[in-house]
Structures are given as structure tokens and as C-alpha cells.
Design a protein around this motif. Structure first.
Motif, PDB file in Angstrom:
ATOM      1  N   GLY A   1       0.739  -0.960  -0.405  1.00 53.36           N
ATOM      2  CA  GLY A   1       0.084  -0.408  -0.182  1.00 53.36           C
ATOM      3  C   GLY A   1       0.811   1.554   0.165  1.00 53.36           C
ATOM      4  N   LEU A   2       1.841   1.460   0.230  1.00 54.07           N
ATOM      5  CA  LEU A   2       2.833   2.289   0.568  1.00 54.07           C
ATOM      6  C   LEU A   2       3.152   2.692  -0.831  1.00 54.07           C
ATOM      7  N   ILE A   3       3.773   1.502  -1.115  1.00 51.83           N
ATOM      8  CA  ILE A   3       4.495   1.608  -2.744  1.00 51.83           C
ATOM      9  C   ILE A   3       3.868   2.480  -3.364  1.00 51.83           C
ATOM     10  N   ALA A   4       2.443   1.576  -3.171  1.00 49.38           N
ATOM     11  CA  ALA A   4       1.479   1.958  -4.645  1.00 49.38           C
ATOM     12  C   ALA A   4       0.861   3.698  -3.824  1.00 49.38           C
ATOM     13  N   ALA A   5       0.726   4.278  -2.607  1.00 45.71           N
ATOM     14  CA  ALA A   5       0.967   5.518  -3.313  1.00 45.71           C
ATOM     15  C   ALA A   5       2.497   5.909  -2.751  1.00 45.71           C
ATOM     16  N   GLN A   6       3.296   5.912  -3.024  1.00 46.67           N
ATOM     17  CA  GLN A   6       4.523   6.721  -3.145  1.00 46.67           C
ATOM     18  C   GLN A   6       4.691   6.376  -4.787  1.00 46.67           C
TER      19      GLN A   6
ATOM     20  N   PHE B   1       3.787  10.040  -7.210  1.00 55.76           N
ATOM     21  CA  PHE B   1       5.235  10.515  -8.372  1.00 55.76           C
ATOM     22  C   PHE B   1       4.191  10.927  -9.235  1.00 55.76           C
ATOM     23  N   GLU B   2       3.286  10.086  -9.688  1.00 59.70           N
ATOM     24  CA  GLU B   2       2.428  10.466 -10.712  1.00 59.70           C
ATOM     25  C   GLU B   2       1.619  11.751 -10.900  1.00 59.70           C
ATOM     26  N   ALA B   3       1.093  12.016 -10.399  1.00 56.53           N
ATOM     27  CA  ALA B   3       0.627  13.060  -9.581  1.00 56.53           C
ATOM     28  C   ALA B   3       1.590  14.391  -9.813  1.00 56.53           C
ATOM     29  N   PHE B   4       3.353  14.202  -9.444  1.00 61.63           N
ATOM     30  CA  PHE B   4       3.987  15.599  -9.156  1.00 61.63           C
ATOM     31  C   PHE B   4       4.412  15.407 -10.414  1.00 61.63           C
ATOM     32  N   ILE B   5       4.386  13.792 -11.301  1.00 62.99           N
ATOM     33  CA  ILE B   5       4.981  14.714 -12.488  1.00 62.99           C
ATOM     34  C   ILE B   5       3.893  14.838 -13.741  1.00 62.99           C
ATOM     35  N   GLN B   6       2.769  14.784 -12.941  1.00 62.44           N
ATOM     36  CA  GLN B   6       1.624  14.760 -14.642  1.00 62.44           C
ATOM     37  C   GLN B   6       1.427  16.961 -14.158  1.00 62.44           C
TER      38      GLN B   6
ATOM     39  N   LEU C   1       6.735   6.986 -17.639  1.00 58.03           N
ATOM     40  CA  LEU C   1       7.019   8.665 -16.463  1.00 58.03           C
ATOM     41  C   LEU C   1       8.415   9.285 -17.366  1.00 58.03           C
ATOM     42  N   ALA C   2       9.011   8.452 -18.721  1.00 55.62           N
ATOM     43  CA  ALA C   2       9.634   9.463 -19.550  1.00 55.62           C
ATOM     44  C   ALA C   2       8.605  10.186 -20.856  1.00 55.62           C
ATOM     45  N   SER C   3       7.751   9.738 -21.051  1.00 54.25           N
ATOM     46  CA  SER C   3       6.667  10.759 -21.797  1.00 54.25           C
ATOM     47  C   SER C   3       6.265  11.342 -21.038  1.00 54.25           C
ATOM     48  N   TRP C   4       5.936  11.483 -19.624  1.00 53.94           N
ATOM     49  CA  TRP C   4       5.407  12.709 -19.038  1.00 53.94           C
ATOM     50  C   TRP C   4       6.612  13.765 -18.755  1.00 53.94           C
TER      51      TRP C   4
END
Length: 257
Positions: free
Chosen positions: A19-24, A28-33, A87-90
């Protein structure tokens, strides 16, 4: 009973870790977007680009994976590869965060913090004013007034047409036909007269670059357009990528900034 408690405890730790890894990953996804959205919001000319590239990258990669013949017949992406591509495309344009606004948001060829076409226009205005002054001096010296005024009108029309051409080039695309380049270079060879020190009142950095050029006594004839030595901004050692960089980047850096 103790074994079941230990097993359930380990399972709980494993579930919590997942759960912690998924939240992390979600963070990260929210940050790069958010980063990509901020870059897109900087420029009305490229707005939406950072959001479109991930969509296109996924579609192209999927098409390559589905190919059953040709050069991509054996091409496949693992789950980790898909994540890296996503990740690279974002993040492909994340460098624009540190790129100056006047480079990212460059609407014309001469635009920096302001559009330098205004400086070029002023040089044409100086040439027109100088032509008028020369005509009136010749008239005052006893020259044929009608002929001199006709010649002045011809020079003005020629300068107007040349400035219109330079202004059109400023709005042009990435490539120019050779005949247009030749005409631009011919216009560039016109001379205007500078009587003031071009090193006075400039920043320390610009002064350092200008000192690489020999200073001529004033007044001096300057080309209307020119690529000057002080326009070349070198890449400092701290701005160079080391050969043993930990990211494995092998792309050759341009010599100049």
C-alpha cells in the motif's frame, strides 16, 4: 496459534508495504503530471504538448508491440518497460522548468526578453534619416533638387522593402530557401553609423563577452545585421555534463549555450 499470528503479522506488513509503495507511486505520478501541466501552462504556443506526448507514445509503443512482421515483429515491452515509457513521456519536457521564459515562449526568431525586430527597425530608420540628411546637404551645396529628391524617394522605397523582407523572415518557419538567405545577407552588408560606446551601461556578463572583440574608434560603420563574437555564449565547465554521468546520457552537448 502462534504460527498463525506470526503469519498474519507478516501478511499485514506485506500488505501495508504494498500500500505504501502504491501510494508513493501515485504521489510521484501526480507530481510529474503537475510538473507537465505547469510547463504546458507557460506557453500558449505549445500548450497541451506535454499531455499529448504520453498519449501518442503509448499508442506508438502499442502498435509496435502488436506488429507481427517487419522490423518490430519481435518488439515487446515488459511491465517495467511500460512504466519507464510512461514516466519518460510525461517527463520529456521537464527541462523547460529551468529554461528562460523567452526561449520557451519564442513567437518569432528574434524574440528574447523583447523582440529584437524593434532594434532592426530603428537601424533602418537611421539609414532613412541619413539618406534624407545627405540629400538636403547636396541640395544646399547646389545640387539638382528634383533629381536628389527623386533619388531619396527611391532609397526610402528600397529600404522600406528590405525591412519588410527582414520582418517577414522574422515570422518565417524553421527553414529558408537559399535565395532568401542570399538576399538577407546582402541586406546585412548595409552600414549604419554608430557614434556611441556600445560597452557603456551593459551588464558585467555582456561586457566580458564584448571584450573579446577589438574596440574601434568612434564613429564607426556597423553592418545592419551581423553575427558577432559577443553573441556566442559559451558553455561554462559547471554547465557541462561529465562523461561518467550516472544517468548514462551520451548525447553530444552543443558547444555554445
Amino acid at each position: 496459534m502462534a504460527f498463525c499470528q506470526a503469519l498474519s503479522g507478516n501478511a499485514a506488513v506485506a500488505l501495508e508495504t504494498r500500500g505504501l509503495i502504491a501510494a508513493q507511486k501515485a504521489l510521484f505520478e501526480a507530481f510529474i503530471q503537475l510538473l507537465a501541466d505547469a510547463i504546458d501552462a507557460k506557453s500558449p504556443y505549445t500548450g497541451g504538448h506535454c499531455a499529448r506526448v504520453p498519449e501518442l507514445a503509448q499508442l506508438l509503443a502499442a502498435a509496435a508491440c502488436e506488429a507481427r512482421s517487419g522490423p518490430y515483429a519481435s518488439f515487446q515491452l515488459s511491465e517495467a518497460d511500460w512504466e519507464a515509457l510512461h514516466l519518460a513521456s510525461w517527463l520529456h519536457d521537464c527541462g523547460k522548468v529551468t529554461t528562460p521564459e523567452y526561449v520557451v515562449d519564442k513567437a518569432t526568431k528574434l524574440e528574447t526578453i523583447y523582440d529584437r525586430i524593434h532594434e532592426v527597425r530603428m537601424r533602418f530608420e537611421l539609414l532613412k534619416s541619413a539618406a534624407e540628411t545627405d540629400a538636403w546637404r547636396a541640395i544646399a551645396a547646389g545640387g539638382d533638387r528634383q533629381a536628389l529628391q527623386a533619388e531619396l524617394e527611391r532609397i526610402w522605397a528600397e529600404l522600406d522593402a528590405e525591412f519588410a523582407f527582414v520582418a517577414e523572415c522574422n515570422l518565417g518557419g524553421e527553414f529558408m530557401a537559399q535565395e532568401r538567405i542570399d538576399r538577407l545577407q546582402a541586406i546585412a552588408r548595409r552600414q549604419w553609423r554608430r557614434t556611441l560606446d556600445d560597452r557603456a551601461g551593459v551588464s558585467a556578463e555582456e561586457l566580458r563577452r564584448r571584450q573579446r572583440e577589438s574596440q574601434q574608434p568612434l564613429p564607426v560603420g556597423e553592418p545592419l545585421l551581423a553575427d558577432r563574437l559577443h553573441h556566442r555564449i559559451e558553455r561554462l565547465p559547471q554547465q557541462q555534463l561529465p562523461a561518467d554521468n550516472p544517468w548514462g546520457i551520451t548525447m553530444a552537448e552543443p558547444e555554445l549555450l
